[in-house]
Design a protein around this motif. Structure first.
Motif, PDB file in Angstrom:
ATOM      1  N   ARG A   5      31.755  48.403  24.752  1.00 44.16           N
ATOM      2  CA  ARG A   5      32.897  47.537  24.500  1.00 44.16           C
ATOM      3  C   ARG A   5      33.777  48.038  23.382  1.00 44.16           C
ATOM      4  O   ARG A   5      34.017  47.357  22.403  1.00 44.16           O
ATOM      5  CB  ARG A   5      32.419  46.128  24.207  1.00 44.16           C
ATOM      6  CG  ARG A   5      31.687  45.549  25.418  1.00 44.16           C
ATOM      7  CD  ARG A   5      31.209  44.162  25.147  1.00 44.16           C
ATOM      8  NE  ARG A   5      30.673  43.599  26.355  1.00 44.16           N
ATOM      9  CZ  ARG A   5      30.028  42.474  26.422  1.00 44.16           C
ATOM     10  NH1 ARG A   5      29.851  41.760  25.352  1.00 44.16           N
ATOM     11  NH2 ARG A   5      29.577  42.014  27.559  1.00 44.16           N
ATOM     12  N   THR A  99      40.224  47.105  29.801  1.00 40.33           N
ATOM     13  CA  THR A  99      39.969  46.037  30.761  1.00 40.33           C
ATOM     14  C   THR A  99      40.682  44.799  30.232  1.00 40.33           C
ATOM     15  O   THR A  99      40.398  44.336  29.131  1.00 40.33           O
ATOM     16  CB  THR A  99      38.470  45.753  30.919  1.00 40.33           C
ATOM     17  OG1 THR A  99      37.806  46.963  31.312  1.00 40.33           O
ATOM     18  CG2 THR A  99      38.227  44.699  31.982  1.00 40.33           C
ATOM     19  N   ALA A 101      42.501  40.863  30.843  1.00 39.11           N
ATOM     20  CA  ALA A 101      42.630  39.619  31.602  1.00 39.11           C
ATOM     21  C   ALA A 101      43.954  38.972  31.239  1.00 39.11           C
ATOM     22  O   ALA A 101      44.175  38.616  30.075  1.00 39.11           O
ATOM     23  CB  ALA A 101      41.481  38.673  31.297  1.00 39.11           C
ATOM     24  N   ARG A 135      41.616  48.640  34.119  1.00 41.86           N
ATOM     25  CA  ARG A 135      41.440  47.551  35.087  1.00 41.86           C
ATOM     26  C   ARG A 135      41.994  46.253  34.518  1.00 41.86           C
ATOM     27  O   ARG A 135      42.095  46.086  33.305  1.00 41.86           O
ATOM     28  CB  ARG A 135      39.960  47.370  35.429  1.00 41.86           C
ATOM     29  CG  ARG A 135      39.293  48.596  36.012  1.00 41.86           C
ATOM     30  CD  ARG A 135      37.830  48.360  36.282  1.00 41.86           C
ATOM     31  NE  ARG A 135      37.129  47.913  35.094  1.00 41.86           N
ATOM     32  CZ  ARG A 135      35.972  47.267  35.110  1.00 41.86           C
ATOM     33  NH1 ARG A 135      35.395  46.973  36.261  1.00 41.86           N
ATOM     34  NH2 ARG A 135      35.383  46.903  33.995  1.00 41.86           N
ATOM     35  N   VAL A 137      42.468  41.728  35.495  1.00 41.92           N
ATOM     36  CA  VAL A 137      42.186  40.566  36.327  1.00 41.92           C
ATOM     37  C   VAL A 137      43.263  39.532  36.025  1.00 41.92           C
ATOM     38  O   VAL A 137      43.753  39.448  34.896  1.00 41.92           O
ATOM     39  CB  VAL A 137      40.772  40.007  36.039  1.00 41.92           C
ATOM     40  CG1 VAL A 137      40.627  39.606  34.578  1.00 41.92           C
ATOM     41  CG2 VAL A 137      40.443  38.820  36.932  1.00 41.92           C
ATOM     42  N   GLN A 147      40.593  32.633  39.700  1.00 39.15           N
ATOM     43  CA  GLN A 147      40.785  34.074  39.631  1.00 39.15           C
ATOM     44  C   GLN A 147      41.678  34.449  40.814  1.00 39.15           C
ATOM     45  O   GLN A 147      41.248  34.450  41.961  1.00 39.15           O
ATOM     46  CB  GLN A 147      39.422  34.758  39.718  1.00 39.15           C
ATOM     47  CG  GLN A 147      39.403  36.193  39.296  1.00 39.15           C
ATOM     48  CD  GLN A 147      37.978  36.757  39.271  1.00 39.15           C
ATOM     49  OE1 GLN A 147      37.006  36.012  39.329  1.00 39.15           O
ATOM     50  NE2 GLN A 147      37.870  38.059  39.192  1.00 39.15           N
ATOM     51  N   ILE A 151      38.844  41.764  39.255  1.00 38.79           N
ATOM     52  CA  ILE A 151      39.045  42.914  38.378  1.00 38.79           C
ATOM     53  C   ILE A 151      39.319  44.149  39.236  1.00 38.79           C
ATOM     54  O   ILE A 151      38.530  44.492  40.119  1.00 38.79           O
ATOM     55  CB  ILE A 151      37.822  43.136  37.482  1.00 38.79           C
ATOM     56  CG1 ILE A 151      37.638  41.934  36.548  1.00 38.79           C
ATOM     57  CG2 ILE A 151      37.961  44.416  36.659  1.00 38.79           C
ATOM     58  CD1 ILE A 151      36.387  41.978  35.707  1.00 38.79           C
ATOM     59  N   SER A 190      35.393  35.140  29.461  1.00 40.72           N
ATOM     60  CA  SER A 190      34.449  35.869  28.611  1.00 40.72           C
ATOM     61  C   SER A 190      33.152  36.158  29.349  1.00 40.72           C
ATOM     62  O   SER A 190      32.456  37.129  29.034  1.00 40.72           O
ATOM     63  CB  SER A 190      34.133  35.058  27.343  1.00 40.72           C
ATOM     64  OG  SER A 190      35.283  34.870  26.548  1.00 40.72           O
ATOM     65  N   GLU A 193      31.941  39.633  34.565  1.00 43.51           N
ATOM     66  CA  GLU A 193      31.248  40.908  34.417  1.00 43.51           C
ATOM     67  C   GLU A 193      32.277  42.031  34.343  1.00 43.51           C
ATOM     68  O   GLU A 193      32.726  42.578  35.344  1.00 43.51           O
ATOM     69  CB  GLU A 193      30.281  41.141  35.576  1.00 43.51           C
ATOM     70  CG  GLU A 193      29.410  42.368  35.382  1.00 43.51           C
ATOM     71  CD  GLU A 193      28.302  42.462  36.428  1.00 43.51           C
ATOM     72  OE1 GLU A 193      27.717  43.542  36.530  1.00 43.51           O
ATOM     73  OE2 GLU A 193      28.059  41.464  37.108  1.00 43.51           O
ATOM     74  N   PHE A 194      32.652  42.387  33.128  1.00 47.73           N
ATOM     75  CA  PHE A 194      33.661  43.426  32.912  1.00 47.73           C
ATOM     76  C   PHE A 194      33.075  44.831  33.026  1.00 47.73           C
ATOM     77  O   PHE A 194      33.794  45.812  32.947  1.00 47.73           O
ATOM     78  CB  PHE A 194      34.304  43.262  31.533  1.00 47.73           C
ATOM     79  CG  PHE A 194      35.385  42.222  31.494  1.00 47.73           C
ATOM     80  CD1 PHE A 194      36.194  42.086  30.376  1.00 47.73           C
ATOM     81  CD2 PHE A 194      35.608  41.359  32.563  1.00 47.73           C
ATOM     82  CE1 PHE A 194      37.187  41.131  30.325  1.00 47.73           C
ATOM     83  CE2 PHE A 194      36.588  40.401  32.522  1.00 47.73           C
ATOM     84  CZ  PHE A 194      37.389  40.274  31.392  1.00 47.73           C
ATOM     85  N   ARG A 201      38.451  45.473  25.492  1.00 50.56           N
ATOM     86  CA  ARG A 201      38.567  44.324  26.381  1.00 50.56           C
ATOM     87  C   ARG A 201      39.507  43.329  25.724  1.00 50.56           C
ATOM     88  O   ARG A 201      39.305  42.968  24.565  1.00 50.56           O
ATOM     89  CB  ARG A 201      37.195  43.690  26.608  1.00 50.56           C
ATOM     90  CG  ARG A 201      36.254  44.613  27.358  1.00 50.56           C
ATOM     91  CD  ARG A 201      34.823  44.343  26.988  1.00 50.56           C
ATOM     92  NE  ARG A 201      33.978  45.340  27.650  1.00 50.56           N
ATOM     93  CZ  ARG A 201      33.072  45.045  28.579  1.00 50.56           C
ATOM     94  NH1 ARG A 201      32.846  43.799  28.900  1.00 50.56           N
ATOM     95  NH2 ARG A 201      32.384  45.996  29.148  1.00 50.56           N
ATOM     96  N   ILE A 230      35.756  40.566  23.143  1.00 53.13           N
ATOM     97  CA  ILE A 230      37.079  40.523  23.758  1.00 53.13           C
ATOM     98  C   ILE A 230      38.101  40.088  22.719  1.00 53.13           C
ATOM     99  O   ILE A 230      37.917  39.076  22.036  1.00 53.13           O
ATOM    100  CB  ILE A 230      37.104  39.549  24.957  1.00 53.13           C
ATOM    101  CG1 ILE A 230      36.171  40.050  26.063  1.00 53.13           C
ATOM    102  CG2 ILE A 230      38.517  39.380  25.491  1.00 53.13           C
ATOM    103  CD1 ILE A 230      36.066  39.120  27.255  1.00 53.13           C
TER     104      ILE A 230
END
Length: 320
Positions: A5, A99, A101, A135, A137, A147, A151, A190, A193-194, A201, A230
Motif C-alpha cells: 500500500r 488505485t 475510488a 486502476r 472504481v 459500485q 475496479i 475501505s 479488495e484493492f 490508494r 487509503i
C-alpha cells in the motif's frame, strides 16, 4: 522486505489538458453492455493484509503552498507514538501505480451538480489512469451505496459508468431507509479488495459532507480508511449546506486534502490539483516497533527544514 500500500504517481504533465479536454467532451451515454450497479456494504469484512513495513505517503509544500520535489530520506524526521523511527524505504514514487475510488454523493442536495461531475470525471479518469496497472472504481452513494464500475484499468468502462449517476437507483435502498450514507460509504470502499500491488490508494469524495442514516460515524470511517492505508481527498460541493468540517477531518486524518468548489475554483481545477498531488509525493516506509494486533499508532512525519510542511496520514492501525 514486504511493502504494501504505497503511493502511486503515474500522472505526468496532464494538468494543462484538463480545460481543453473538457471542452471537447460530449455528453456521456450509458454503454449497452454496462453491468448493473452492485450494492456494497460497510459490513463487508475487511481484507487482511500482512506487512512488515508501515507505508507513509507524503506531499511536501513550501511556504507559498507549492509542492517540493527532490528531497531525500535525510530531509525527513519520522516518529511513531513520539519515538523517532529510522526510514527503511524511500522513493519519490513516480513510477508506482494508483488505485483510486471516485465517490459521488447523489442525494437530493447534490442532484444539481451531477452533470458537472460527469463532465469533469470524463477528463479526470484519463488523466489518472496513465499506466496499465493504474486502476479505479466508481461509487455513488445516497440512501444506498452502489459500485457503478468495478475496479478496472479501462477508462472507457469508467466513462460509461459515469452516465449512470443521473439515474435513480432507489430500488436498491433498504425499505424505509433514506438519507445520505457518507460514513458507511467510506467504510464500504475501505473494505473493497484493492489487491496487494505497491502504490497509493486514494478516495476522491464529492459531497456536501452531510450524513443522514449511516450505521457508523466519522471516527469509524477514519479508522477504516487508516486500516486500509487509503488517503481521502474530499470536495465540498454545495451552496452552503451540509458539513464541510467533517470533510476536513476525513482528509486531514488520512493525509489527503479538502477542497471546495467555488466561482474561482472549479471542479476541473480541483481534479487537476489532486492529480498533481498524486504525482508529486514521496513514499516512505519503516519497521514498526510494536506490531500488536488492532492497535492504533500515531505517526508524525515532518521535514527538517521548518519552512516546509508535510502532508501525511496521522496514524495507522495494526491488522486485527
Amino acid at each position: 522486505m514486504t511493502l504494501a500500500r504505497l503511493i502511486p504517481l503515474p500522472l505526468l504533465a496532464l494538468l494543462a489538458a484538463f480545460p481543453s479536454a473538457l471542452a471537447q467532451t460530449p455528453a456521456a451515454t450509458p454503454a449497452p453492455a454496462q453491468a448493473p450497479p452492485i450494492p456494497i456494504s460497510a459490513d463487508t469484512p475487511t481484507l487482511k493484509v500482512n506487512s512488515t513495513i508501515v507505508a507513509v505517503s507524503a506531499i511536501v509544500h513550501d511556504a507559498k503552498g507549492q509542492p517540493v520535489s527532490g528531497l531525500t530520506r535525510n530531509d525527513f524526521l519520522l516518529k511513531q507514538d513520539g519515538k523517532p523511527q529510522p526510514i527503511t524505504y524511500f522513493s519519490q514514487g513516480s513510477g508506482l501505480p494508483i488505485t483510486l475510488a471516485l465517490m459521488v454523493d447523489t442525494s437530493g442536495s447534490q442532484r444539481n451538480y451531477i452533470q458537472d461531475e460527469i463532465a469533469a470525471g470524463r477528463v479526470f479518469f484519463p488523466a489518472m489512469l496513465t499506466r496499465s496497472d493504474d486502476r479505479a472504481v466508481l461509487v455513488q452513494f445516497d440512501s444506498a451505496i452502489l459500485q457503478l464500475a468495478k475496479i478496472t484499468n479501462s477508462v472507457t468502462t469508467l466513462e460509461h459508468a459515469l452516465a449512470y449517476l443521473t439515474q435513480s437507483h432507489s430500488d436498491y435502498a433498504a425499505p424505509g431507509r433514506g438519507g445520505t450514507l457518507l460514513y458507511d460509504a467510506v467504510i464500504a470502499v475501505s473494505h473493497l479488495e484493492f489487491g496487494s500491488q505497491l502504490g497509493r490508494r486514494a478516495m476522491v469524495i464529492l459531497t456536501d459532507g452531510g450524513d443522514n442514516g449511516s450505521h457508523f460515524n466519522a471516527k469509524d470511517a477514519i479508522r477504516e480508511a487508516q486500516r486500509a492505508d487509503i488517503v481521502i481527498y474530499t470536495i465540498y460541493y454545495s451552496n452552503g449546506g451540509g458539513d464541510e468540517g467533517v470533510l476536513k477531518d476525513l482528509s486531514k486524518a488520512t493525509g489527503g486534502r479538502e477542497f471546495s468548489v467555488t466561482s474561482t475554483m472549479t471542479l476541473q481545477q480541483i481534479y487537476a490539483t489532486i492529480a498533481a498531488d498524486l504525482r508529486l509525493q514521496y513514499e516512505l516506509g519503516y519497521r514498526p516497533p510494536d506490531s500488536r494486533p488492532n492497535k492504533y499508532h500515531k505517526i508524525d512525519l515532518t521535514a527538517k527544514d521548518k519552512k516546509l510542511t508535510v502532508q501525511a496520514r496521522e496514524g495507522y492501525f495494526t491488522p486485527k
